[in-house]
Design an enzyme around this catalytic site. Structure first.
Site, mmCIF file in Angstrom:
data_model
loop_
_atom_site.group_PDB
_atom_site.id
_atom_site.type_symbol
_atom_site.label_atom_id
_atom_site.label_comp_id
_atom_site.label_asym_id
_atom_site.label_seq_id
_atom_site.Cartn_x
_atom_site.Cartn_y
_atom_site.Cartn_z
ATOM 1 C CG PHE A 103 -2.126 0.846 1.083
ATOM 2 C CD1 PHE A 103 -3.203 0.403 0.338
ATOM 3 C CD2 PHE A 103 -2.175 2.093 1.673
ATOM 4 C CE1 PHE A 103 -4.342 1.199 0.195
ATOM 5 C CE2 PHE A 103 -3.296 2.888 1.526
ATOM 6 C CZ PHE A 103 -4.385 2.448 0.788
ATOM 7 C CD GLU A 154 -3.044 -6.688 5.450
ATOM 8 O OE1 GLU A 154 -4.243 -6.680 5.799
ATOM 9 O OE2 GLU A 154 -2.444 -5.667 5.049
ATOM 10 C CB CYS A 196 3.840 4.843 3.471
ATOM 11 S SG CYS A 196 3.351 6.565 3.577
ATOM 12 C CB THR A 231 -12.216 7.221 8.116
ATOM 13 O OG1 THR A 231 -11.128 6.403 7.690
ATOM 14 C CG2 THR A 231 -13.101 7.592 6.935
ATOM 15 C CG HIS A 257 -8.770 2.354 8.108
ATOM 16 N ND1 HIS A 257 -9.135 1.124 8.608
ATOM 17 C CD2 HIS A 257 -7.837 2.113 7.157
ATOM 18 C CE1 HIS A 257 -8.453 0.180 7.990
ATOM 19 N NE2 HIS A 257 -7.658 0.749 7.112
ATOM 20 C CG ASN A 289 7.337 0.203 13.048
ATOM 21 O OD1 ASN A 289 7.132 0.385 11.859
ATOM 22 N ND2 ASN A 289 6.383 0.253 13.950
ATOM 23 N NE ARG A 335 8.314 12.972 8.883
ATOM 24 C CZ ARG A 335 7.782 14.133 8.561
ATOM 25 N NH1 ARG A 335 7.380 14.355 7.317
ATOM 26 N NH2 ARG A 335 7.657 15.098 9.450
#
Length: 158
Positions: free
Chosen positions: A28, A64, A86, A92, A94, A119, A133
């Site tokens: 994504f 995931e 990212c 929303t 989410h 991470n 970044r």
């Protein structure tokens, strides 16, 4: 003003010889993920991690990533793992769910398995922040995982 590449401080003082590194990249926001991966691999190779010792797995999104990281950690084949991806804030709630849950799960896996995980799943307000970044965080993720592997080895961990 410094470019993104100039801001990313590569380090040649980290010894990655013999390290086996697993990378999980979220597809994504793929362009950002690809740039994170490129910077990350560049630092690993600069630190003398052999390219054959870098395993990259892709997953659909940040939620995931923890499952794949967990399964990779359980194989015992990796000295350290890196999460790349990212998450860009939308309209929303989410964003908060994905950002918080993926980060929490990654921390839990690290503690449970004893395998260091860097991470580098960016959480930004917009695409411009992510672009600003991506190289820095990809580079830093490689540095962080190698430093943590070395720190654990200094404590007598294999």
């Amino acid at each position: 003003m410094a470019t993104d590449l100039e801001k990313a401080v590569t380090r040649d003082d980290i010894d990655g010889k013999g390290l086996k590194i697993g990378i999980v990249q979220s597809r994504f926001n793929q362009e950002i993920g690809n740039a994170l991966l490129s910077a990350c691999k560049s630092q690993l190779l600069l630190s003398q991690v052999d390219e054959k010792d870098i395993t990259v797995m892709t997953v659909p999104g940040a939620l995931e990533s923890p499952l794949m990281l967990h399964e990779m950690a359980l194989t015992g084949s990796f000295d350290g793992l890196i999460a790349l991806g990212c998450i860009i804030r939308g309209d929303t709630y989410h964003f908060e769910i994905v950002a918080n849950e993926s980060a929490r799960c990654i921390s839990d896996i690290q503690i449970e398995t004893g395998i260091p995980i860097a991470n580098a799943i960016l959480t930004t307000e917009n695409e411009e922040q992510a672009i600003a970044r991506m190289t820095i965080k990809g580079t830093e993720a490689a540095q962080v995982v190698m430093e943590m592997i070395q720190a654990l080895k200094s404590l007598g961990r294999n």
